[in-house]
Write a protein that holds these residues in place. Structure first.
Motif, PDB file in Angstrom:
ATOM      1  N   ARG A 129       0.844  -1.205   0.000  1.00 21.51           N
ATOM      2  CA  ARG A 129       0.000   0.000   0.000  1.00 21.51           C
ATOM      3  C   ARG A 129       0.878   1.254   0.000  1.00 21.51           C
ATOM      4  O   ARG A 129       0.657   2.185  -0.777  1.00 21.51           O
ATOM      5  CB  ARG A 129      -0.933  -0.002   1.206  1.00 21.51           C
ATOM      6  CG  ARG A 129      -1.824   1.235   1.269  1.00 21.51           C
ATOM      7  CD  ARG A 129      -2.791   1.167   2.429  1.00 21.51           C
ATOM      8  NE  ARG A 129      -3.917   0.328   2.054  1.00 21.51           N
ATOM      9  CZ  ARG A 129      -4.428  -0.633   2.809  1.00 21.51           C
ATOM     10  NH1 ARG A 129      -3.913  -0.905   3.993  1.00 21.51           N
ATOM     11  NH2 ARG A 129      -5.452  -1.333   2.382  1.00 21.51           N
ATOM     12  N   LYS A 130       1.890   1.278   0.863  1.00 19.60           N
ATOM     13  CA  LYS A 130       2.783   2.440   0.971  1.00 19.60           C
ATOM     14  C   LYS A 130       3.552   2.648  -0.339  1.00 19.60           C
ATOM     15  O   LYS A 130       3.654   3.774  -0.833  1.00 19.60           O
ATOM     16  CB  LYS A 130       3.752   2.216   2.136  1.00 19.60           C
ATOM     17  CG  LYS A 130       4.695   3.334   2.394  1.00 19.60           C
ATOM     18  CD  LYS A 130       4.067   4.373   3.269  1.00 19.60           C
ATOM     19  CE  LYS A 130       5.093   5.416   3.681  1.00 19.60           C
ATOM     20  NZ  LYS A 130       4.493   6.705   3.856  1.00 19.60           N
ATOM     21  N   ARG A 131       4.064   1.579  -0.912  1.00 18.44           N
ATOM     22  CA  ARG A 131       4.843   1.678  -2.155  1.00 18.44           C
ATOM     23  C   ARG A 131       3.971   2.163  -3.312  1.00 18.44           C
ATOM     24  O   ARG A 131       4.416   2.941  -4.158  1.00 18.44           O
ATOM     25  CB  ARG A 131       5.451   0.314  -2.476  1.00 18.44           C
ATOM     26  CG  ARG A 131       6.353   0.266  -3.680  1.00 18.44           C
ATOM     27  CD  ARG A 131       7.655   1.020  -3.407  1.00 18.44           C
ATOM     28  NE  ARG A 131       8.572   0.934  -4.493  1.00 18.44           N
ATOM     29  CZ  ARG A 131       9.561   0.049  -4.585  1.00 18.44           C
ATOM     30  NH1 ARG A 131       9.754  -0.845  -3.641  1.00 18.44           N
ATOM     31  NH2 ARG A 131      10.357   0.071  -5.618  1.00 18.44           N
ATOM     32  N   MET A 132       2.713   1.731  -3.344  1.00 20.85           N
ATOM     33  CA  MET A 132       1.821   2.101  -4.441  1.00 20.85           C
ATOM     34  C   MET A 132       1.434   3.573  -4.418  1.00 20.85           C
ATOM     35  O   MET A 132       1.059   4.117  -5.456  1.00 20.85           O
ATOM     36  CB  MET A 132       0.580   1.207  -4.442  1.00 20.85           C
ATOM     37  CG  MET A 132       0.920  -0.212  -4.871  1.00 20.85           C
ATOM     38  SD  MET A 132      -0.508  -1.279  -4.973  1.00 20.85           S
ATOM     39  CE  MET A 132      -1.198  -0.755  -6.552  1.00 20.85           C
ATOM     40  N   GLU A 133       1.559   4.222  -3.271  1.00 21.40           N
ATOM     41  CA  GLU A 133       1.245   5.651  -3.190  1.00 21.40           C
ATOM     42  C   GLU A 133       2.108   6.468  -4.153  1.00 21.40           C
ATOM     43  O   GLU A 133       1.663   7.478  -4.672  1.00 21.40           O
ATOM     44  CB  GLU A 133       1.446   6.166  -1.760  1.00 21.40           C
ATOM     45  CG  GLU A 133       0.408   5.671  -0.778  1.00 21.40           C
ATOM     46  CD  GLU A 133       0.719   6.078   0.662  1.00 21.40           C
ATOM     47  OE1 GLU A 133       1.712   6.800   0.904  1.00 21.40           O
ATOM     48  OE2 GLU A 133      -0.044   5.657   1.547  1.00 21.40           O
TER      49      GLU A 133
END
Length: 79
Positions: free
Chosen positions: A25-29
């Motif tokens: 989730r964090k990387r996809m931001e």
């Protein structure tokens, strides 16, 4: 996936639930809408957690493949 498309590869092997989903989730931001990310995980719960995460956040799970010791997921970020 189109042959010319770039994808981000993210190795999450060795991490246990809930870290693969939280880190994905964090990387996809930082990814552009429509971008592809391929994650590899050894967490057995990822086969449940990653599709659920995609469904909840509106991303498309393009592919889920068993690999030695875990799974590989190809996710397209929502537009």
């Amino acid at each position: 996936m189109m042959p010319h498309e770039q994808k981000t590869i993210y190795d999450l092997r060795g991490l246990k639930c809930p870290l693969p989903v939280l880190k994905t989730r964090k990387r996809m931001e930082s990814l552009a809408p429509g971008a592809l990310i391929e994650i590899e995980t050894t967490d057995p719960l990822a086969v449940i957690d990653i599709p659920h995460f995609c469904n909840e956040d509106g991303h498309r799970l393009e592919e889920a493949t068993p690999v030695a010791g875990g799974h590989r997921f190809l996710i397209r970020k929502k537009a």
